[in-house]
Design a protein around this motif. Sequence first.
Motif, PDB file in Angstrom:
ATOM      1  N   THR A 190       0.818  -1.216   0.000  1.00 51.79           N
ATOM      2  CA  THR A 190       0.000   0.000   0.000  1.00 51.79           C
ATOM      3  C   THR A 190       0.852   1.265   0.000  1.00 51.79           C
ATOM      4  O   THR A 190       0.421   2.305  -0.499  1.00 51.79           O
ATOM      5  N   ARG A 225       1.074  11.390  13.388  1.00 51.99           N
ATOM      6  CA  ARG A 225       0.023  12.081  12.639  1.00 51.99           C
ATOM      7  C   ARG A 225      -1.323  11.795  13.305  1.00 51.99           C
ATOM      8  O   ARG A 225      -1.510  10.741  13.945  1.00 51.99           O
ATOM      9  N   ARG A 262      10.771  10.284   9.217  1.00 49.03           N
ATOM     10  CA  ARG A 262       9.575   9.684   8.642  1.00 49.03           C
ATOM     11  C   ARG A 262       8.812   8.899   9.719  1.00 49.03           C
ATOM     12  O   ARG A 262       7.592   8.981   9.803  1.00 49.03           O
ATOM     13  N   ARG A 273       3.142   6.545  -2.543  1.00 48.21           N
ATOM     14  CA  ARG A 273       4.314   7.012  -3.288  1.00 48.21           C
ATOM     15  C   ARG A 273       3.920   7.448  -4.696  1.00 48.21           C
ATOM     16  O   ARG A 273       4.399   8.473  -5.195  1.00 48.21           O
ATOM     17  N   ARG A 289       0.988   0.693   6.907  1.00 48.23           N
ATOM     18  CA  ARG A 289       1.112   1.267   8.252  1.00 48.23           C
ATOM     19  C   ARG A 289      -0.182   1.088   9.058  1.00 48.23           C
ATOM     20  O   ARG A 289      -0.167   1.102  10.278  1.00 48.23           O
ATOM     21  N   ASP A 290      -1.318   0.981   8.332  1.00 48.76           N
ATOM     22  CA  ASP A 290      -2.624   1.002   8.991  1.00 48.76           C
ATOM     23  C   ASP A 290      -3.518  -0.146   8.519  1.00 48.76           C
ATOM     24  O   ASP A 290      -4.731  -0.045   8.582  1.00 48.76           O
ATOM     25  N   ARG A 321      -6.553   9.731   3.015  1.00 52.23           N
ATOM     26  CA  ARG A 321      -6.418   8.395   3.607  1.00 52.23           C
ATOM     27  C   ARG A 321      -7.708   7.607   3.425  1.00 52.23           C
ATOM     28  O   ARG A 321      -7.676   6.420   3.137  1.00 52.23           O
ATOM     29  N   ASP A 355       5.001   9.447  10.741  1.00 57.32           N
ATOM     30  CA  ASP A 355       4.054   8.330  10.608  1.00 57.32           C
ATOM     31  C   ASP A 355       3.416   7.969  11.961  1.00 57.32           C
ATOM     32  O   ASP A 355       2.244   7.626  12.038  1.00 57.32           O
TER      33      ASP A 355
HETATM   34  O1   DC Z   1       5.850   1.610   3.097  1.00 60.42           O
HETATM   35  P1   DC Z   1       6.429   2.801   2.346  1.00 60.42           P
HETATM   36  O2   DC Z   1       7.764   3.232   2.871  1.00 60.42           O
HETATM   37  O3   DC Z   1       6.492   2.541   0.882  1.00 60.42           O
HETATM   38  O4   DC Z   1       5.380   3.994   2.604  1.00 60.42           O
HETATM   39  C1   DC Z   1       5.612   5.309   2.127  1.00 60.42           C
HETATM   40  C2   DC Z   1       4.828   6.284   2.995  1.00 60.42           C
HETATM   41  O5   DC Z   1       3.433   6.091   2.782  1.00 60.42           O
HETATM   42  C3   DC Z   1       5.045   6.158   4.498  1.00 60.42           C
HETATM   43  O6   DC Z   1       5.989   7.091   4.980  1.00 60.42           O
HETATM   44  C4   DC Z   1       3.702   6.430   5.105  1.00 60.42           C
HETATM   45  C5   DC Z   1       2.712   6.205   3.997  1.00 60.42           C
HETATM   46  N1   DC Z   1       1.877   5.015   4.187  1.00 60.42           N
HETATM   47  C6   DC Z   1       0.782   5.148   4.979  1.00 60.42           C
HETATM   48  O7   DC Z   1       0.563   6.205   5.565  1.00 60.42           O
HETATM   49  N2   DC Z   1      -0.087   4.104   5.114  1.00 60.42           N
HETATM   50  C7   DC Z   1       0.144   2.955   4.489  1.00 60.42           C
HETATM   51  N3   DC Z   1      -0.744   1.936   4.632  1.00 60.42           N
HETATM   52  C8   DC Z   1       1.299   2.792   3.696  1.00 60.42           C
HETATM   53  C9   DC Z   1       2.172   3.838   3.583  1.00 60.42           C
END
Ligand code: DC
Length: 275
Positions: free
Chosen positions: A64, A236, A229, A69, A159-160, A138, A233
């Motif tokens: 995701t 937020r 970062r 990105r 992340r979520d 989001r 993350d």
């Molecule tokens: O996993 P990644 O490093 O490719 O993710 C890039 C950015 O995207 C990360 O800094 C936070 C965001 N992200 C997010 O908020 N929720 C997700 N499910 C995946 C990534």
Amino acid sequence: MSHLPDNSNAPNQPESTLPKVEVEPSCPICRSRPVIAIDGPAGAGKSTLAAHLARHFGFLNLETGAMYRALALKAIENDFSFDDEAPLLDLAAHTRITLEPQLEGNRVLLDGIDVSRRIREQDVTAAASRISIHHNLRVWMVGQQRALGAAGGVVMEGRDIGTAVFPDAEVKIFLDAAPEVRGNRRYRQTTPVQPPADPEDSGRQRPTLETAEQQRAAEEAILRDLKERDYRDRHRAESPLQPAPDAVILDSTTMTLDEVLARAEEIVNAHLSTG
Ligand code: DC
């Protein structure tokens, strides 16, 4: 191959009539195969783990982060501010992001163009983290991601995933590691290995790729970016990075890759044998 809906032909709309962002609830009884949610901070090894589990269990692997990105890249290309949500949401509504699961991660298409490499560069990495703080953006992403995983049989990494995208995921793993360990792994991933000295050449001065000083500076810069970062993350307001209450926390700080993969297989197998 997994496609996100194509809204790219939708007419331009003024801000006040932006599409209302709503999200279908996740529906565990609608799927016959499980959702495996892998969450955790940058550099913890989520992509390697997710790709491995997908191969091992015959599931689709969906990154995701690549979606955030890809949208961040489009914002960069169109000179959009990362801080203004409404234009970004409008941009999203006119964007087609395609994830093509491969054996080692996802091929990512942005409006039909392969951006798989470009989106890993530093400017996009930082921009993705910045645009991901916006609430409606989001919600839009969560809607797309739920649609992709609705049938189950997916390992979804982000992340979520366990907290917001699939709070009812059958398996949730939160993969973590100490920041210094994650920074060092990232550094080794992104820095070419010095070729071994050529014995025939031993009398000559071999040009070094980097001095020790430069290597240390590069590693420190990666760690600094990663911590920044992480902070964004985790702090937020919208879906901050945190383990779901029912996630299994896997701290890989002192584990080898093989140990992490074996432990995660055990966790998934435990679900499959009871489910
Ligand atoms: O996993 P990644 O490093 O490719 O993710 C890039 C950015 O995207 C990360 O800094 C936070 C965001 N992200 C997010 O908020 N929720 C997700 N499910 C995946 C990534």
